[in-house]
Design an enzyme around this catalytic site. Sequence first.
Site, mmCIF file in Angstrom:
data_model
loop_
_atom_site.group_PDB
_atom_site.id
_atom_site.type_symbol
_atom_site.label_atom_id
_atom_site.label_comp_id
_atom_site.label_asym_id
_atom_site.label_seq_id
_atom_site.Cartn_x
_atom_site.Cartn_y
_atom_site.Cartn_z
ATOM 1 N N ASP A 86 0.875 -1.179 0.000
ATOM 2 C CA ASP A 86 0.000 0.000 0.000
ATOM 3 C C ASP A 86 0.908 1.222 0.000
ATOM 4 O OD1 ASP A 86 -2.870 -1.027 0.524
ATOM 5 O OD2 ASP A 86 -1.723 -2.024 2.086
ATOM 6 N N ARG B 155 4.136 2.084 3.038
ATOM 7 C CA ARG B 155 4.714 0.950 3.769
ATOM 8 C C ARG B 155 6.241 0.954 3.715
ATOM 9 N NH1 ARG B 155 0.040 0.827 6.167
ATOM 10 N NH2 ARG B 155 -1.635 -0.251 5.027
ATOM 11 N N LYS C 279 -9.278 1.290 -5.717
ATOM 12 C CA LYS C 279 -9.979 0.861 -4.506
ATOM 13 C C LYS C 279 -10.748 2.036 -3.907
ATOM 14 C CE LYS C 279 -5.943 1.454 -1.427
ATOM 15 N NZ LYS C 279 -4.879 0.773 -0.685
ATOM 16 N N HIS C 280 -11.829 1.795 -3.151
ATOM 17 C CA HIS C 280 -12.382 0.536 -2.658
ATOM 18 C C HIS C 280 -13.784 0.408 -3.258
ATOM 19 C CE1 HIS C 280 -9.583 2.193 0.389
ATOM 20 N NE2 HIS C 280 -9.247 0.932 0.652
ATOM 21 N N ASP D 128 -10.315 -6.494 -0.025
ATOM 22 C CA ASP D 128 -9.615 -5.874 1.095
ATOM 23 C C ASP D 128 -9.307 -6.974 2.112
ATOM 24 O OD1 ASP D 128 -8.475 -3.797 2.522
ATOM 25 O OD2 ASP D 128 -10.224 -2.501 2.413
ATOM 26 N N ARG E 160 -6.776 10.440 1.853
ATOM 27 C CA ARG E 160 -6.418 9.401 0.883
ATOM 28 C C ARG E 160 -7.197 9.555 -0.421
ATOM 29 N NH1 ARG E 160 -7.577 4.012 3.937
ATOM 30 N NH2 ARG E 160 -6.487 3.072 2.161
ATOM 31 N N HIS F 60 -12.031 -1.128 9.182
ATOM 32 C CA HIS F 60 -11.080 -1.895 9.979
ATOM 33 C C HIS F 60 -11.697 -2.282 11.323
ATOM 34 C CE1 HIS F 60 -8.382 0.178 7.166
ATOM 35 N NE2 HIS F 60 -7.567 -0.832 7.358
#
Length: 531
Positions: free
Chosen positions: A88, A96, A187-188, A273, A157, A200
């Site tokens: 990501d 990351r 995404k998403h 996801d 984002r 999450h």
Amino acid sequence: MGIQTSVRREWSAGSLSLEEQVGQLFLMGFDGREVSPHVRTLIQERGVGSLIVFERNAGSPEENADLTHALQQLAAEAGRPPLLIAADQEGGWVVRLTEGNTRFPGNMAQGATRSPELAQEVAACIARELLAQGVNFNLAPVLDVNNNPENPIIGLRSFGASPTLVAQMGDGAIEGYQSHGVAACAKHFPGHGDTDTDSHLDLPVIAHERARLDSLELVPFKRAIAAGVWCMMTAHIVFRSVVGDLNTPGSLSKDVTRILREELGFNGVIVTDCMEMHAVAKRYSFAESAVQAVAAGADLITISHTAESQIEALDAVTEAVADGRISTERINEACERVLRLKERVGAHPGGVPRLEEVGGSRHLSVAQSVADEAVTLVRNPGKAVPLSRAKELLVIDVSSAGRWRGPGDPPPGTQLQEELRRQGFRVKGVDHRERKTLTPDARDQIVAAAARGAQALVVVQRVIPELIAAVAAALGTATPVVAVAVADPYAHMKVPDAWSVLVTYGQEPVLLATAARILSGDLPPRGKLPV
């Protein structure tokens, strides 16, 4: 060193055993910066064909390249197709690989530039840095339309609140990644922008009618499909008008797949996801969610963390074929899509970029160009901007720590103070982070500075109304005030009308450097608010 993968044409679903085919349908995470026994088992014994790297796996660019090379060697030694290695690496606060990598402003900063060309250039730079480190699959760009100011997980984002703007910027990013041989993943789907729940943590529900989805949420995804995006990630969200119940996430829904395949004509790889997110994990076992996702039409199932969950899911999908819950045709179809994606990634003619390019001056120049076009002076009623070097400058940092900051970054107020001191301002700082009320000592400092005729910067992330009200009362109405919003593009709706508002869309050093130049009058503000 990272290696350029290639997939021989003879790799096909028919050349693999059932267990190997099932392994190709999983994108899995692992622990550590070295090849662990578990990841060796996933690749060599279970045939897992795709891996995802997180901060826990990342070191220096050289270490990252060595790790991905070792992983690819494991697949080669086992006689298996090359790996997709994903990350990501969105830019902004979702990245990351950090050490030594260029810190690019995120999507909303790019949206404020209104330049798809800059989005393409950023994606091309990210692609080159990823490839140099052996990563060939980026789980980006985010194409959610952030039209809910209270969205807790998308926000910066997103490229913005306009479906047209998000679609245009997304096109640029997709071209930047895929023209360099990195698989892009929009995404998403069908859209996470109008939620006030973080998937999450729990299962969000979107109750809009289908006509609304067609006119807003789906617009960027339709455009991405027309532009030839290779992958699409489905969201763990209930879309009531699509699925018809309040329990089935889109990632497990045949109706969502039908829209993608039959209505929108998407022929690429459908990626879920992560199945360990609580939107799914609270409601399904890992075995059941994996089986349902594959049966619903997903081609690549993401399980990012737990070894036991990964093995449970692999076994469950294999058993579901044996007992008829999933047809062999469905497995073959999904496996072929993944293998063809690997062909596309491996066929890029440009070769692997050099590690010296990672974090290099050319990429930093692109990041700075985005920042200079992005930072937005939303309002300036009292002409507080540009600031006066003749007056003391009080910098009140009421931001918070956490994911909005990059690893090792000082607080944004500290960064701004340092930049402005270098430009000749007399700066006094009040660090009031991590609080919801104003302490007596901080209030006294602020009142005293206001009495001395200071001007003030109030540095905010998420606006805490009671704290802002207390700061405003301490400053009084005669003090020129600029709110610098580093993470909340809606801050202008939440701070006093008399305050000027500058939005940076992030805390990357290039953004804060640009903010300081605008505040000092050395650079005209050029960004346009994308929400």
